[in-house]
Design a protein around this motif. Sequence first.
Motif, short mmCIF file in Angstrom:
data_model
loop_
_atom_site.label_atom_id
_atom_site.label_comp_id
_atom_site.label_asym_id
_atom_site.label_seq_id
_atom_site.Cartn_x
_atom_site.Cartn_y
_atom_site.Cartn_z
N LEU A 1 40.25 -7.33 16.13
CA LEU A 1 39.07 -7.59 15.32
C LEU A 1 38.03 -8.41 16.08
CD1 LEU A 1 40.65 -8.30 11.82
CD2 LEU A 1 39.31 -6.30 12.51
N LEU A 2 38.49 -9.40 16.83
CA LEU A 2 37.56 -10.21 17.63
C LEU A 2 36.88 -9.39 18.72
CD1 LEU A 2 39.53 -13.56 18.01
CD2 LEU A 2 37.42 -13.19 16.73
N VAL A 3 37.63 -8.54 19.39
CA VAL A 3 37.04 -7.69 20.43
C VAL A 3 36.04 -6.71 19.81
CG1 VAL A 3 37.55 -5.85 22.10
CG2 VAL A 3 38.93 -7.94 22.07
N ALA A 4 36.40 -6.10 18.67
CA ALA A 4 35.49 -5.17 18.00
C ALA A 4 34.22 -5.88 17.54
CB ALA A 4 36.19 -4.51 16.81
N ALA A 5 34.35 -7.10 17.01
CA ALA A 5 33.18 -7.85 16.56
C ALA A 5 32.28 -8.21 17.76
CB ALA A 5 33.61 -9.13 15.84
N LEU A 6 32.87 -8.61 18.87
CA LEU A 6 32.09 -8.94 20.06
C LEU A 6 31.35 -7.71 20.59
CD1 LEU A 6 31.33 -11.01 22.25
CD2 LEU A 6 33.35 -10.26 23.49
N LEU A 7 32.02 -6.58 20.67
CA LEU A 7 31.36 -5.36 21.13
C LEU A 7 30.25 -4.93 20.17
CD1 LEU A 7 34.42 -3.32 22.46
CD2 LEU A 7 32.63 -4.47 23.79
N THR B 1 48.79 -11.38 15.60
CA THR B 1 48.03 -11.71 16.80
C THR B 1 47.28 -10.48 17.33
OG1 THR B 1 49.65 -13.42 17.36
CG2 THR B 1 48.19 -12.67 19.13
N GLY B 2 47.93 -9.35 17.35
CA GLY B 2 47.30 -8.12 17.82
C GLY B 2 46.13 -7.70 16.94
#
Length: 136
Positions: free
Chosen positions: A28-34, A22-23
């Motif tokens: 990865l989702l936060v990095a992709a969004l940024l 989960t972490g």
Amino acid sequence: MTKSENGRRRERQDAHWIEWLTGIVSALLVAALLGWLGWEALMRPTTPPDLSIHVVSTQPSSGGYRVAFDISNAGTTTAAAVTVIGRLIKDGQVIEESPVVFDYVAAQSKTQGAIFFRNDPAASEMVMRPAGYTSP
């Protein structure tokens, strides 16, 4: 997960594999969004507001006639204090003019509004156009 020792319960010190998964997925989702937001901010061309109007319907109302319309902004910049003017023209003369002001029309979006006329728009030529805006 808890372990029992001599009748006492204590929390495990090592994380379960699902917590790790989960972490990692969240990071990865936060990095992709940024990354996507940074790419858009740097690579998207800045264009001024490009406003257009499409009349949706004309209906009788208690004070005259209600003309509903959509206003679209194809530009990549938001327009604030957008003024739309509706005119009824008959025999080359403006017989009625009615303005409406939108607080803003966001970049690459569409919003709805309406203008009220006392005279029937079907009995004359109706012209609706954006008259101006300010930069927010």
